[in-house]
Motif scaffolding. Structure first.
Motif, PDB file in Angstrom:
ATOM      1  N   ARG A  13       0.837  -1.200   0.000  1.00  0.00           N
ATOM      2  CA  ARG A  13       0.000   0.000   0.000  1.00  0.00           C
ATOM      3  C   ARG A  13       0.873   1.251   0.000  1.00  0.00           C
ATOM      4  O   ARG A  13       2.003   1.242   0.462  1.00  0.00           O
ATOM      5  CB  ARG A  13      -0.893   0.056   1.237  1.00  0.00           C
ATOM      6  N   VAL A  14       0.268   2.348  -0.479  1.00  0.00           N
ATOM      7  CA  VAL A  14       0.906   3.658  -0.429  1.00  0.00           C
ATOM      8  C   VAL A  14      -0.155   4.655   0.027  1.00  0.00           C
ATOM      9  O   VAL A  14      -1.296   4.604  -0.411  1.00  0.00           O
ATOM     10  CB  VAL A  14       1.520   4.052  -1.801  1.00  0.00           C
ATOM     11  N   ARG A  15       0.205   5.534   0.953  1.00  0.00           N
ATOM     12  CA  ARG A  15      -0.716   6.577   1.437  1.00  0.00           C
ATOM     13  C   ARG A  15      -0.426   7.856   0.668  1.00  0.00           C
ATOM     14  O   ARG A  15       0.710   8.298   0.586  1.00  0.00           O
ATOM     15  CB  ARG A  15      -0.532   6.809   2.932  1.00  0.00           C
ATOM     16  N   VAL A  16      -1.491   8.441   0.112  1.00  0.00           N
ATOM     17  CA  VAL A  16      -1.353   9.646  -0.708  1.00  0.00           C
ATOM     18  C   VAL A  16      -2.099  10.783  -0.022  1.00  0.00           C
ATOM     19  O   VAL A  16      -3.282  10.645   0.283  1.00  0.00           O
ATOM     20  CB  VAL A  16      -1.914   9.412  -2.127  1.00  0.00           C
ATOM     21  N   PRO A  17      -1.434  11.931   0.236  1.00  0.00           N
ATOM     22  CA  PRO A  17      -2.127  13.055   0.879  1.00  0.00           C
ATOM     23  C   PRO A  17      -2.949  13.863  -0.128  1.00  0.00           C
ATOM     24  O   PRO A  17      -2.528  14.086  -1.260  1.00  0.00           O
ATOM     25  CB  PRO A  17      -0.985  13.897   1.450  1.00  0.00           C
ATOM     26  N   PHE A  18      -4.125  14.284   0.299  1.00  0.00           N
ATOM     27  CA  PHE A  18      -5.006  15.146  -0.486  1.00  0.00           C
ATOM     28  C   PHE A  18      -5.433  16.309   0.402  1.00  0.00           C
ATOM     29  O   PHE A  18      -5.661  16.124   1.597  1.00  0.00           O
ATOM     30  CB  PHE A  18      -6.264  14.380  -0.936  1.00  0.00           C
ATOM     31  N   TRP A  19      -5.576  17.526  -0.181  1.00  0.00           N
ATOM     32  CA  TRP A  19      -6.013  18.709   0.556  1.00  0.00           C
ATOM     33  C   TRP A  19      -7.198  19.334  -0.165  1.00  0.00           C
ATOM     34  O   TRP A  19      -7.200  19.448  -1.389  1.00  0.00           O
ATOM     35  CB  TRP A  19      -4.888  19.732   0.655  1.00  0.00           C
ATOM     36  N   CYS A  20      -8.188  19.766   0.621  1.00  0.00           N
ATOM     37  CA  CYS A  20      -9.358  20.450   0.055  1.00  0.00           C
ATOM     38  C   CYS A  20      -9.162  21.963   0.217  1.00  0.00           C
ATOM     39  O   CYS A  20      -8.168  22.420   0.780  1.00  0.00           O
ATOM     40  CB  CYS A  20     -10.642  19.983   0.737  1.00  0.00           C
ATOM     41  N   ALA A  21     -10.124  22.742  -0.256  1.00  0.00           N
ATOM     42  CA  ALA A  21     -10.049  24.208  -0.178  1.00  0.00           C
ATOM     43  C   ALA A  21     -10.059  24.695   1.267  1.00  0.00           C
ATOM     44  O   ALA A  21      -9.575  25.793   1.551  1.00  0.00           O
ATOM     45  CB  ALA A  21     -11.192  24.841  -0.960  1.00  0.00           C
ATOM     46  N   ASN A  22     -10.614  23.908   2.202  1.00  0.00           N
ATOM     47  CA  ASN A  22     -10.608  24.273   3.620  1.00  0.00           C
ATOM     48  C   ASN A  22      -9.341  23.807   4.329  1.00  0.00           C
ATOM     49  O   ASN A  22      -9.264  23.857   5.550  1.00  0.00           O
ATOM     50  CB  ASN A  22     -11.833  23.683   4.324  1.00  0.00           C
ATOM     51  N   MET A  23      -8.371  23.333   3.557  1.00  0.00           N
ATOM     52  CA  MET A  23      -7.076  22.858   4.040  1.00  0.00           C
ATOM     53  C   MET A  23      -7.186  21.643   4.969  1.00  0.00           C
ATOM     54  O   MET A  23      -6.327  21.411   5.804  1.00  0.00           O
ATOM     55  CB  MET A  23      -6.274  23.983   4.714  1.00  0.00           C
ATOM     56  N   HIS A  24      -8.233  20.851   4.792  1.00  0.00           N
ATOM     57  CA  HIS A  24      -8.323  19.576   5.495  1.00  0.00           C
ATOM     58  C   HIS A  24      -7.439  18.582   4.754  1.00  0.00           C
ATOM     59  O   HIS A  24      -7.461  18.534   3.525  1.00  0.00           O
ATOM     60  CB  HIS A  24      -9.758  19.045   5.514  1.00  0.00           C
ATOM     61  N   GLU A  25      -6.698  17.803   5.480  1.00  0.00           N
ATOM     62  CA  GLU A  25      -5.833  16.794   4.862  1.00  0.00           C
ATOM     63  C   GLU A  25      -6.428  15.416   5.104  1.00  0.00           C
ATOM     64  O   GLU A  25      -6.859  15.091   6.202  1.00  0.00           O
ATOM     65  CB  GLU A  25      -4.429  16.858   5.442  1.00  0.00           C
TER      66      GLU A  25
END
Length: 115
Positions: free
Chosen positions: A28-40
């Protein structure tokens, strides 16, 4: 004295939770994502699976991207439009006046009385 039920608290098919029974887990690999509210959020993907460009933020529901400095913009919500608003988009006031005049003329020329 016990009830004699040796499997109390277990479910059908329960067994040792080792890899021997289920097979080896895929890398597995964990990939970070960020929304416009800066939630990760960091969902995990199989290392050989394609990683999507966008991911829905589990906290606020906005689309999230992999670039922290430039997250995707929130989707634009179009306000509810009435039928009249759609008609006004297609026709000008002059067209509307002409259609109204034609409809009134048809009503006035009909043999039925208007109440």
């Amino acid at each position: 004295m016990g009830s004699g039920n040796a499997i109390r608290g277990s479910r059908v098919g329960a067994g040792p939770m080792g890899e021997a029974e289920r097979g080896e887990a895929a890398p597995r690999v964990r990939v970070p994502f960020w929304c416009a509210n800066m939630h990760e959020t960091r969902p995990s993907f199989a290392s050989d699976a394609p990683v999507p460009e966008f991911w829905d933020c589990p906290r606020c529901g906005l689309p999230a991207g992999q670039d922290q400095a430039n997250p995707p913009a929130p989707p634009r919500n179009e306000p509810y439009k009435t039928h009249l608003a759609y008609v006004k988009e297609r026709r000008s006031d002059k067209d509307g006046a002409q259609i109204l005049a034609e409809a009134l003329e048809r009503l006035r020329s009909s043999s039925r009385p208007i109440y």
